[in-house]
Design a protein around this motif. Sequence first.
Motif, PDB file in Angstrom:
ATOM      1  N   UNK A  39       0.822  -1.208   0.000  1.00 41.41           N
ATOM      2  CA  UNK A  39       0.000   0.000   0.000  1.00 41.41           C
ATOM      3  C   UNK A  39       0.858   1.260   0.000  1.00 41.41           C
ATOM      4  N   UNK A  40       1.885   1.275   0.841  1.00 41.54           N
ATOM      5  CA  UNK A  40       2.776   2.433   0.900  1.00 41.54           C
ATOM      6  C   UNK A  40       3.655   2.528  -0.337  1.00 41.54           C
ATOM      7  N   UNK A  41       4.010   1.385  -0.902  1.00 40.44           N
ATOM      8  CA  UNK A  41       4.785   1.375  -2.147  1.00 40.44           C
ATOM      9  C   UNK A  41       3.965   2.004  -3.271  1.00 40.44           C
ATOM     10  N   UNK A  42       2.709   1.637  -3.342  1.00 44.42           N
ATOM     11  CA  UNK A  42       1.820   2.188  -4.373  1.00 44.42           C
ATOM     12  C   UNK A  42       1.644   3.702  -4.179  1.00 44.42           C
ATOM     13  N   UNK A  43       1.604   4.112  -2.917  1.00 45.85           N
ATOM     14  CA  UNK A  43       1.382   5.527  -2.584  1.00 45.85           C
ATOM     15  C   UNK A  43       2.621   6.379  -2.846  1.00 45.85           C
ATOM     16  N   UNK A  44       3.791   5.871  -2.474  1.00 44.45           N
ATOM     17  CA  UNK A  44       5.001   6.687  -2.486  1.00 44.45           C
ATOM     18  C   UNK A  44       5.999   6.356  -3.601  1.00 44.45           C
ATOM     19  N   UNK A  45       5.694   5.325  -4.392  1.00 49.79           N
ATOM     20  CA  UNK A  45       6.543   5.055  -5.558  1.00 49.79           C
ATOM     21  C   UNK A  45       5.672   4.591  -6.722  1.00 49.79           C
ATOM     22  N   UNK A  46       4.696   5.407  -7.094  1.00 43.78           N
ATOM     23  CA  UNK A  46       3.781   5.002  -8.172  1.00 43.78           C
ATOM     24  C   UNK A  46       4.475   4.888  -9.520  1.00 43.78           C
ATOM     25  N   UNK A  47       5.639   5.555  -9.670  1.00 41.83           N
ATOM     26  CA  UNK A  47       6.349   5.518 -10.951  1.00 41.83           C
ATOM     27  C   UNK A  47       6.969   4.152 -11.219  1.00 41.83           C
ATOM     28  N   UNK A  48       7.147   3.369 -10.166  1.00 40.95           N
ATOM     29  CA  UNK A  48       7.763   2.058 -10.388  1.00 40.95           C
ATOM     30  C   UNK A  48       6.712   1.084 -10.911  1.00 40.95           C
ATOM     31  N   UNK A  49       6.855   0.735 -12.168  1.00 40.46           N
ATOM     32  CA  UNK A  49       5.892  -0.176 -12.807  1.00 40.46           C
ATOM     33  C   UNK A  49       6.545  -1.514 -13.138  1.00 40.46           C
ATOM     34  N   UNK A  50       7.782  -1.701 -12.680  1.00 41.17           N
ATOM     35  CA  UNK A  50       8.499  -2.930 -12.988  1.00 41.17           C
ATOM     36  C   UNK A  50       8.076  -4.102 -12.122  1.00 41.17           C
ATOM     37  N   UNK A  51       8.792  -5.181 -12.293  1.00 39.18           N
ATOM     38  CA  UNK A  51       8.498  -6.424 -11.585  1.00 39.18           C
ATOM     39  C   UNK A  51       8.890  -6.322 -10.113  1.00 39.18           C
ATOM     40  N   UNK A  52       8.119  -6.967  -9.254  1.00 33.88           N
ATOM     41  CA  UNK A  52       8.439  -7.066  -7.827  1.00 33.88           C
ATOM     42  C   UNK A  52       8.618  -8.537  -7.503  1.00 33.88           C
ATOM     43  N   UNK A  53       9.788  -8.884  -6.993  1.00 32.06           N
ATOM     44  CA  UNK A  53      10.073 -10.272  -6.643  1.00 32.06           C
ATOM     45  C   UNK A  53       9.889 -10.437  -5.143  1.00 32.06           C
TER      46      UNK A  53
END
Length: 276
Positions: free
Chosen positions: A39-53
């Motif tokens: 949730x915080x990743x989506x809020x504070x790093x919305x520009x990151x659209x790459x893969x999350x492992x």
Amino acid sequence: STLSSSSAASDVYKRQMQKFILMMLTCDKYSDIWPAYFGQLRKYWPQYTGEIFVNTESKRVEGTGIKNIISYPTENFQWDTPWSYRLYKCLEQIQTEYVIFLMDDFILTDYVDQEEIEKDISYMENDKTIACFNYLPIPGEPEAIKYDRYMQMPKKTPFRINLQAALWRKSYLMKFIRKHENPWQFENWGSIRARRYSDKIYHLRKDAKRVFIYPDGGIIADERWHTEAAVELLKKEGYNIDFSARTIYHKGDARKTEIVHRTFIQKCWQVFKSLI
């Protein structure tokens, strides 16, 4: 002019983003905080659209609202699988040259400095001897200031290798990891082991702007809530977590940094394996 400049910057960022993967270092028993992490990743790093492992044993992420591709280990790990073995096997699956580590309890509280990540990738592209940009200062006096925002620390500096948010060169990690180690051994013995490598490890200057902003030490310490402020943060953000499932960690409490049930000879053998 402004629009074309913004578009060009965006294109550069997209190309850079394809060069690394974000790895969430976690385990199944902390899956209750995953919604806060994402949730915080989506809020504070919305520009990151790459893969999350998601580096965990067997659980899967659900209901986060994240649109990124989420990948998992192809091997089924047990709860007692050595932490570093699991990390090594996960890195084997990753195709990018770089990986950003962000632990599961590093809950973002402000925006990620994406421009600095872009610069750091460029530095690593131009200097193949850079192994890591570590995004948290460590105590000690630097030998040199590098790229304005970073310190080059003496090789004997404690915790020169650590698991704070960082941009790593994957090939360095693959040769550096000792598959029997737990996270504390990775940091402690790893810092000693790293002295004999010529690869450069840079740490953020103490007075520099943070790249990733999260509560110091994370929100969990030794399976307990790190601070009351960590609990208040999650409550304020509205995450539905059973806060009674953990007690609050207090300064001075014993930390679980050792593998139990080992003989003296086993301990000596593991130290030997860490330092070779």
